[in-house]
Design an enzyme around this catalytic site. Structure first.
Site, PDB file in Angstrom:
ATOM      1  CE  LYS A  40      -2.880   1.267  -1.014  1.00 48.40           C
ATOM      2  NZ  LYS A  40      -3.590   1.824   0.145  1.00 48.40           N
ATOM      3  CB  THR A  41      -3.290  -5.338   1.009  1.00 46.75           C
ATOM      4  OG1 THR A  41      -2.323  -4.290   1.012  1.00 46.75           O
ATOM      5  CG2 THR A  41      -2.586  -6.658   1.202  1.00 46.75           C
ATOM      6  CG  ASP A  92       0.345  -4.461  -1.585  1.00 52.80           C
ATOM      7  OD1 ASP A  92      -0.150  -3.357  -1.897  1.00 52.80           O
ATOM      8  OD2 ASP A  92       0.057  -5.044  -0.518  1.00 52.80           O
ATOM      9  CD  GLU A  93       2.696  -1.117   1.031  1.00 55.14           C
ATOM     10  OE1 GLU A  93       2.828   0.096   0.772  1.00 55.14           O
ATOM     11  OE2 GLU A  93       2.091  -1.537   2.042  1.00 55.14           O
ATOM     12  NE  ARG A 141      -0.229   2.353   8.542  1.00 51.86           N
ATOM     13  CZ  ARG A 141      -0.783   1.974   7.395  1.00 51.86           C
ATOM     14  NH1 ARG A 141      -0.955   0.706   7.121  1.00 51.86           N
ATOM     15  NH2 ARG A 141      -1.175   2.860   6.508  1.00 51.86           N
TER      16      ARG A 141
END
Ligand code: ATP
Ligand code: MG
Length: 806
Positions: A47-48, A240-241, A631
């Protein structure tokens, strides 16, 4: 789904280079430059990366000017990294793209146009400590008892109101209409404090973090001209986010998005972990109804993690009931098994983890810098820091340094704030007797009382004292001659510094302030003066980039103070090859590491005892667990300790319910066949063993314990739950027996306690006053449920909760 329907044709002549290294849906998201776009996708799906490539594509291929783009990130660090990546893609043309957090973007807008909504451009931004100071004064004025209404709880209620753009009047009006669980009286009291707090901040020309959003929203709503300017300026907005934005932020995004409607939002509902800070997952639904023709893209491929890690994480998150199920896949290898390790104590947990990091780096496959230890609360870092120091392993503690919270830094910054904004009461109070100059609490009280009577700020009152002294008149405030002189001198010094700030760069101004206020001399006379001075030099280094504030420069003292106020813990963190990272789960959002160790997988920690009362709270904790697990790129370790001195885990711990939700087929745990305490065994993980998955069974010795555990730990659903639970329980029973017999720690005699009764009023050091709702068990196992107006329903272990009878 309407993928890519509204975008212009990509330029002729084959696919642009910028699209290389993107899969098909990612390319579609990049190409859909025009109109609203929603990208909803799981962790590690790029996404980023899509946001960065989309900007590069627009600038590089579509003739969009960099300054027409506004990209909002969750931290300043994320903005910095995005800019670095863009620089590589665009060869430094990224400098003109506006990037930053919502707060930074708002501060910038308000400096420029705040005057149009009655805001002086020299406003101060109050951080949480400043807010608490201001709030306590407001509570005093509102005659509200800080013991009955803990300031932090009141502040968080006010912040919740601001996050939905509710002012104090609206909050008061709503108090008696709402069925808020804390009761109308509590809300009404908060609304009263809110009003005093609003007035105080306005007098002090100060804004808190929420105000940055609220005031910018008001500005854009009320001033069509300014709004049009921004529509003209920013043609493309990317966020974002998005799952962690609040109502005010979404409203702001809409206001900034012009008639072109080029708003691109990117998020993952499964990673929404800031509801406690009023993030509203409903924003995603609102987006869909506000922009019904939006292009929607979902990204299904995870590029970050091994199959095992992804499978384990998916198995946990799938237990959330309030979610839209979607599957992520990966072409990455199956990878190593996920390792569970159970330690005896938190020290043991840290010893094992740090040993394992050393072992991994000895294998040459990973470096220390590839590894991160993640935990639920900051206090857990201490044991890991101790171990790292003992073993000489370099580490980076995210948020640990709290540079801007050091006393010498805060003092120096507060002087600069008062120089910049004379009405900043909170900062003035902090430095008024720093270094000690004979202005003790009593004189300061006289000063503030005098100022309040005359409708002045303290700084204005100090000027009156200075004027009287210059004219050799009696001091208008009843203080000693020494205090009067000190007030007058300080007032003159501050005025001179304010004048100097128009001509001096911030570094020079800092030198002069440290000198004229006597702070430098005082600091150097302290035992730890050298260390403090080094910190000041570091601050000075940062200040060197900022010029004088006089000639309306955007990079003067105001910009410097803004940067200092808006810095977050994670912003200062830089990954390095040699250093192990210690970080909270919340801070780890958006980051990735080859090796992740999640510590403290225990009931009371994850899920945290503060967030176990409702299904919604537990589901947010599960998402936090999911964020941590996802992560990891190559290796994931889940650690827990049988014993912990943390109150909410209650001494002897229970394994986190999330461990029970792991699938058996991706797990490995180190051998348990040697007595605990022998380093070679309990701390050295046998690599061949850890990488075998299937052979770590639950046979023989664990069978009985597993059956027992079923009743004690609930009836978890899922494939591996039972088996994992059995293993954990088995380990606990076995290891606890060994542990207790090997150590035989003499038990502290417990003071005799009288059981609490339902309806009784109790006081808790953090949650304030509350009413006992329920009492279960007795002796050490006595559990009380208390309704704290300021903190909600809490279930506490009476022997540990430090409750006082009210
Ligand atoms: N098409 C691709 N090819 C190769 N690597 C990719 C691709 N897309 C993403 N990646 C890599 O996968 C990792 C995860 O990407 P990214 O951080 O953008 O994911 P994300 O969806 O933003 O994750 P999170 O939800 O955790 O924020 C990064 O290392 C990124 O470089
Ligand atoms: Mg991301």
């Amino acid at each position: 789904m309407d993928i890519g329907a509204t975008h212009p044709e990509p330029p002729a002549g084959g696919a642009p280079a910028i699209l290389q290294g993107l899969n098909e849906p990612q390319q579609q998201a990049v190409l859909a430059t025009e109109g609203p776009l929603l990208i909803i996708a799981g962790p590690g799906s790029g996404k980023t990366r899509v946001i960065t490539h989309r900007i590069a594509y627009m600038v590089g291929e579509c003739d969009v000017r960099p300054w027409q783009i506004l990209a909002v990130t969750f931290t300043n660090k994320a903005a910095r990294e995005m800019r670095e990546r863009l620089d590589r893609l665009l060869l430094s043309r990224s400098q003109d793209v506006t990037m930053g957090t919502f707060h930074a973007v708002c501060a910038r807008i308000l400096r420029r146009h705040g005057e149009r909504v009655g805001l002086d451009r020299n406003f101060t931004i109050y951080d949480q400590d400043d807010q608490i100071d201001a709030l306590k004064s407001a509570m005093q004025l509102a005659d509200v008892d800080v013991k009955r209404y803990p300031p932090r709880a009141v502040l968080s209620r006010i912040s919740a109101a601001k996050s939905v753009l509710q002012d104090s009047q609206a909050m008061a009006r709503a108090a008696y209409d709402s069925d808020d669980e804390y009761g109308a009286h509590w809300i009404d009291t908060c609304a009263r404090v809110y009003r005093y707090y609003e007035e105080a901040l306005s007098r002090q020309n100060a804004l808190d973090f929420d105000d940055l959003l609220v005031r910018t929203t008001h500005l854009l709503e009320r001033d069509a001209e300014v709004q049009a300017q921004y529509h003209q300026r920013y043609r493309y907005l990317l966020i974002d986010e998005f799952q962690d934005t609040n109502v005010a932020q979404y409203r702001l995004a809409q206001l900034l998005t012009g008639p072109h409607r080029n708003l691109c939002v990117v998020g993952d509902p499964d990673q929404s972990i800031y509801a406690w800070r009023n993030a509203d997952i409903g924003n995603i639904l609102s987006f869909q109804s506000d922009y019904p023709n939006a292009t929607v893209v979902s990204l299904g491929q995870n590029y970050r993690s091994t199959k095992n890690i992804l499978h384990a994480a998916d198995s946990v998150i799938s237990k959330n009931t309030e979610r839209i199920d979607h599957q992520l896949f990966t072409d990455n290898p199956t990878g190593d098994a996920v390792t569970l390790h159970e330690a005896f104590s938190e020290e043991d947990e840290a010893l094992w983890a740090v040993d394992e990091v050393s072992r991994l780096s000895r294998t040459g496959r990973f470096r220390n810098g590839d590894c991160a230890i993640m935990y639920r609360i900051n206090a857990q870092s201490r044991a890991f820091e101790d171990q790292c120091m003992r073993q000489g392993i370099p580490y980076r503690l995210v948020g640990g340094v709290r540079f801007y919270h050091r006393k010498e830094i805060k003092d120096a910054v507060c002087y600069l704030r008062v120089v910049f904004n004379p009405d900043d009461e909170v900062s003035l109070q902090r430095v008024i007797n720093q270094p000690p100059r004979g202005l003790g609490a009593k004189s300061v009280q006289q000063l503030t009382a005098y100022a309040a009577r005359r409708g002045l700020t303290s700084r204005q009152a100090m000027r009156e004292v200075a004027a009287a002294r210059a004219e050799k008149l009696t001091c208008p405030i009843e203080v000693t001659a020494r205090a009067a002189r000190a007030m007058a001198d300080l007032s003159v010094t501050l005025d001179r510094l304010t004048e100097a700030s128009r001509e001096l760069g911030v570094a020079d101004l800092l030198d002069r302030a440290l000198d004229m206020t006597g702070l430098a001399k005082h600091m150097n006379a302290q035992d730890d003066g050298d260390e403090r001075w080094e910190n000041i030099l570091e601050l000075r280094g940062l200040a060197e980039d900022y010029g004088p504030s006089g000639n309306d420069t955007p990079d003067g003292l105001g910009a410097f103070l803004e940067r200092v106020s808006l810095v977050s813990d994670v912003d200062a963190y830089e990954q390095s090859e040699d250093s192990l990272t210690l970080i909270t789960l919340h801070q780890a959002k958006g980051l990735e590491f080859p090796v992740v160790m999640m510590a403290g997988m225990e009931e009371g920690l994850l899920p945290h005892s503060r967030s176990m009362d409702t299904l919604a709270e537990v589901e947010e904790e599960r998402r936090l667990c999911y964020v941590g697990m996802t992560r990891a790129k190559e290796r994931l370790y889940l650690l827990r300790s049988f014993r912990r001195r943390y109150p909410s885990t209650g001494g002897v711990t229970l394994p986190s319910r999330f461990l029970e939700e792991l699938p058996e087929d991706v797990l490995a745990s180190p051998a348990l066949d040697r007595p605990p305490g022998s380093r070679a065994d309990s701390h050295g993980l046998n690599p061949s063993r850890s990488s075998r998955n299937a052979d770590v069974g639950i046979g023989g010795s664990y069978g009985q314990a597993r059956r027992a555990s079923r009743t004690r730990l609930g009836d978890g659903a899922g494939t591996g739950g039972d088996a994992t639970r059995g293993r954990l329980r088995g380990n606990i029973d076995e290891r606890l027996t060994e542990w207790t017999s090997s150590r035989r720690a003499p038990a502290e005699p417990e003071p005799e306690r009288v059981p609490l009764t339902v309806g009784e009023i109790v006081r808790h050091p953090t949650f304030g006053e509350g009413v006992v709702q329920d009492v279960e068990g007795s002796g050490d196992m006595e559990q009380v449920t208390v309704n704290f107006p300021g903190a909600g329903l809490k279930r506490l272990l009476a022997s540990l909760a430090r409750l006082e009878r009210g």
